[in-house]
Scaffold this motif. Structure first.
Motif, PDB file in Angstrom:
ATOM      1  N   ASP A 164     -45.981  -4.789  24.913  1.00  0.00           N
ATOM      2  CA  ASP A 164     -45.806  -5.878  25.885  1.00  0.00           C
ATOM      3  C   ASP A 164     -46.150  -5.345  27.269  1.00  0.00           C
ATOM      4  N   LYS A 200     -51.582 -10.428  18.351  1.00  0.00           N
ATOM      5  CA  LYS A 200     -51.259  -9.782  19.623  1.00  0.00           C
ATOM      6  C   LYS A 200     -51.845 -10.615  20.762  1.00  0.00           C
ATOM      7  N   SER A 202     -51.418 -11.307  23.985  1.00  0.00           N
ATOM      8  CA  SER A 202     -50.881 -11.034  25.315  1.00  0.00           C
ATOM      9  C   SER A 202     -51.567 -11.928  26.333  1.00  0.00           C
ATOM     10  N   THR A 354     -57.250  -7.533  27.163  1.00  0.00           N
ATOM     11  CA  THR A 354     -56.027  -6.967  27.743  1.00  0.00           C
ATOM     12  C   THR A 354     -56.146  -5.511  28.150  1.00  0.00           C
TER      13      THR A 354
END
Length: 372
Positions: A164, A200, A202, A354
């Motif tokens: 995270d 995932k 994000s 990301t």
């Protein structure tokens, strides 16, 4: 450009898998398929690899043999020493969870001048994905090994997985590693690859803010080398100096980065593909060092596989369509494969967004905020 010219004939390093077993850890984000099995690399595999590596190492520049698992220390000192012994002139490195590090291992590492990298994700509350096989938090055993390294004066780098990328945690995350005294910190945003197939998703903006905050923390206390920040600085320097900017420019061959699995199978470009198989591509290997020399397998890699030529198609598409290509050099092979339903000719991945684009934008934001 023909694909045969796109891989260099001489790698800068090889990655060796001395064992598939990861002892005593069972990290939730791990991509390795056989980490609970104890498949040991036979010495004959290391001897076969050394027949090609030793001339490369003698030819310079410094050549690195990276022992990566599984957990390389789970191989045991006697067997790992036997695996290392055929190599002459190369520098050895291990990437370890440090849980097995004790005084005897420290003596082993010092005697052989082994470079040490430790896998740890930050303070205890950020390290929750690193658990033991028994399901217990792994932070205590990791820190115990790190303390042994520090006691013996062994310098070590660190690789941290950030599941995270929260900007509010960036400063405390950086300070943890600064206080540990690591030489270099590499930060990997958690990836969807291998057996780790969870989504995932994000937030790119949040990731950008994380990288900006991490750059702020580093600038305030630049006592360690932060790998990702260095990549952006190198890119900026190349732009200002009118040099090639892409990490893998079209004017120079790619480093093939051969990974040698425990059984001698060789996978180029992407260690995350080792141990997997596909109906279209087979087991992704170019061959086995027990049957053919590694230098031949490197030189003929693109002729021996169908996935690498497909990867070049994706690479060319990245170059043609992505404004960040000059910085990132295109999506990684394993990220493309696992995020794009088994294809290598896709372009942008979540990891690109990301860990590369957000990184560049975040550090740029940091620079702008300190420009006045």
């Amino acid at each position: 450009m023909q694909s045969a010219l796109r891989l260099a004939a001489r790698p800068r390093s090889v990655i060796m898998q001395p064992t598939t077993k990861c002892l005593p850890m069972d990290c939730t984000y791990c991509y390795l398929p056989f980490r609970k099995m104890n498949h040991l690399m036979p010495v004959t595999v290391a001897e076969a690899v050394a027949t090609s590596v030793n001339p490369w190492a003698a030819d310079g520049p410094a050549f690195e043999v990276v022992w990566h698992g599984g957990e390389p220390l789970a191989t045991g000192r006697e067997h790992l020493a036997a695996l290392m012994s055929p190599f002459k002139g190369a520098r050895h490195s291990v990437q370890t969870n440090s849980a097995l590090v004790d005084d005897a291992w420290c003596e082993f590492l010092l005697e052989r001048e082994v470079n040490v990298g430790v896998s740890v994700d930050g303070p205890q509350d950020m390290n929750t994905h690193r658990v033991t096989l028994a399901g217990h938090p792994g932070f205590r055993v990791t820190m115990r090994g790190i303390e042994r390294l520090r006691h013996h004066g062994i310098p070590f780098s660190a690789i941290a997985v950030v599941s995270d990328p929260a900007p509010e945690n960036a400063a405390r995350f950086y300070d943890f590693f600064a206080e540990l005294g690591v030489t270099t910190l590499g930060v990997n945003v958690e990836e969807e690859e291998g057996v780790n197939r969870g989504t995932k998703d994000s937030d790119p903006m949040r990731a950008t803010e994380f990288w900006a905050a991490l750059a702020d923390a580093w600038r305030a206390n630049p006592v360690i080398r932060l790998r990702e920040i260095q990549r952006v600085l190198n890119f900026a320097g190349a732009v200002l100096g009118s040099h090639d900017t892409a990490p893998t420019p079209t004017s120079a061959p790619w480093d093939p980065m051969p990974t040698i699995a425990y059984d001698g199978g060789v996978v180029m470009l992407s260690p995350e593909l080792a141990g997997f198989a596909d109906a279209r591509f087979g087991d992704f290997t170019t061959g086995n060092v027990l049957r053919e020399d590694l230098d031949v397998l490197v030189a003929e890699a693109e002729e021996r596989t169908t996935w690498i030529p497909e990867f070049w198609l994706g690479e060319d598409a990245c170059r043609a369509t992505c404004p960040a290509f000059a910085f990132c050099g295109g999506a990684h092979a394993a990220n493309r494969y696992f995020e794009h339903a088994g294809r290598f000719d896709g372009t942008r991945t979540r990891y690109c967004t990301t860990a590369k684009i957000a990184l560049l934008e975040g550090v740029t934001r940091h620079v702008r905020s300190h420009a006045h």
